[in-house]
Design a protein around this motif. Structure first.
Motif, PDB file in Angstrom:
ATOM      1  N   ARG A   1       0.852  -1.194   0.000  1.00 36.04           N
ATOM      2  CA  ARG A   1       0.000   0.000   0.000  1.00 36.04           C
ATOM      3  C   ARG A   1       0.886   1.241   0.000  1.00 36.04           C
ATOM      4  NH1 ARG A   1      -5.216  -1.008   0.249  1.00 36.04           N
ATOM      5  NH2 ARG A   1      -5.903  -3.023   1.035  1.00 36.04           N
ATOM      6  N   SER A   2       0.426   2.254  -0.732  1.00 35.77           N
ATOM      7  CA  SER A   2       1.225   3.463  -0.887  1.00 35.77           C
ATOM      8  C   SER A   2       0.360   4.713  -0.728  1.00 35.77           C
ATOM      9  CB  SER A   2       1.878   3.476  -2.274  1.00 35.77           C
ATOM     10  OG  SER A   2       2.567   4.688  -2.479  1.00 35.77           O
ATOM     11  N   ALA A   3       0.936   5.724  -0.092  1.00 38.46           N
ATOM     12  CA  ALA A   3       0.266   7.015   0.038  1.00 38.46           C
ATOM     13  C   ALA A   3       0.265   7.769  -1.288  1.00 38.46           C
ATOM     14  CB  ALA A   3       0.938   7.849   1.119  1.00 38.46           C
TER      15      ALA A   3
ATOM     16  N   ASP B   1      -9.005   2.650   6.071  1.00 40.10           N
ATOM     17  CA  ASP B   1      -9.136   2.158   7.447  1.00 40.10           C
ATOM     18  C   ASP B   1      -7.811   2.194   8.201  1.00 40.10           C
ATOM     19  OD1 ASP B   1      -7.622  -0.039   6.636  1.00 40.10           O
ATOM     20  OD2 ASP B   1      -9.261  -1.471   6.810  1.00 40.10           O
ATOM     21  N   GLY B   2      -6.767   2.657   7.524  1.00 42.77           N
ATOM     22  CA  GLY B   2      -5.475   2.819   8.178  1.00 42.77           C
ATOM     23  C   GLY B   2      -4.579   1.599   8.125  1.00 42.77           C
ATOM     24  N   SER B   3      -5.078   0.462   7.574  1.00 41.85           N
ATOM     25  CA  SER B   3      -4.204  -0.706   7.495  1.00 41.85           C
ATOM     26  C   SER B   3      -3.026  -0.390   6.588  1.00 41.85           C
ATOM     27  CB  SER B   3      -4.965  -1.942   7.015  1.00 41.85           C
ATOM     28  OG  SER B   3      -5.470  -1.745   5.726  1.00 41.85           O
ATOM     29  N   SER B   4      -1.878  -0.923   6.964  1.00 37.05           N
ATOM     30  CA  SER B   4      -0.642  -0.569   6.287  1.00 37.05           C
ATOM     31  C   SER B   4       0.179  -1.818   5.992  1.00 37.05           C
ATOM     32  CB  SER B   4       0.164   0.370   7.193  1.00 37.05           C
ATOM     33  OG  SER B   4       1.463   0.564   6.696  1.00 37.05           O
ATOM     34  N   THR B   5       1.030  -1.713   5.011  1.00 38.75           N
ATOM     35  CA  THR B   5       1.987  -2.778   4.705  1.00 38.75           C
ATOM     36  C   THR B   5       3.399  -2.342   5.066  1.00 38.75           C
ATOM     37  OG1 THR B   5       2.175  -1.985   2.419  1.00 38.75           O
ATOM     38  CG2 THR B   5       0.585  -3.765   2.847  1.00 38.75           C
ATOM     39  N   LEU B   6       3.525  -1.279   5.836  1.00 38.76           N
ATOM     40  CA  LEU B   6       4.829  -0.677   6.091  1.00 38.76           C
ATOM     41  C   LEU B   6       5.851  -1.635   6.686  1.00 38.76           C
ATOM     42  CD1 LEU B   6       6.486   1.802   5.733  1.00 38.76           C
ATOM     43  CD2 LEU B   6       5.692   2.628   7.928  1.00 38.76           C
TER      44      LEU B   6
END
Length: 118
Positions: A9-11, A56-61
């Motif tokens: 996921r990317s901003a 929803d704020g989930s991230s792959t960071l």
């Protein structure tokens, strides 16, 4: 069993795509049903996708990925437009000649030079 899909996921999809294109990936735009538009690249039987950051704020960071590249020096040089990308410069390691870089969202990406020896 083989890996066939990786999703990050990317901003900023465009900036992330530019980063990965420097490493040789080529993206096409996709949308499945009512899902978000995303970018997809084929990598020898595996699909690498960039999705927009989830509402929803989930991230792959915390995800760390790796690519085998023909030349570490060339790959690092290709990232010239991303001067802060280098986390660990090219050096020999037990896993081969490698470097660690970070994409614009902060995902760590390990680059390992493909060995020409058997």
């Amino acid at each position: 069993m083989t890996l066939n899909l990786v999703v990050l996921r990317s901003a900023d999809l465009e900036q992330a795509a530019r980063f990965y294109e420097c490493l040789g990936l080529r993206f096409t735009r996709h949308r499945h049903a009512s899902g978000p538009e995303h970018l997809s690249a084929e990598l020898g039987g595996c699909v690498f996708e960039l999705y927009p950051q989830s509402k929803d704020g989930s991230s792959t960071l915390g995800t760390r990925i790796g690519f085998s590249v023909p030349s570490i020096e060339a790959a690092v040089a290709a990232l010239g437009d991303f001067p802060d990308a280098i986390v660990s410069p090219p050096k020999s390691s037990p896993w081969g000649f490698r470097a660690v870089v970070a994409d614009p969202d902060g995902h760590r990406v390990e680059l390992v030079e493909v060995s020409s020896s058997p």
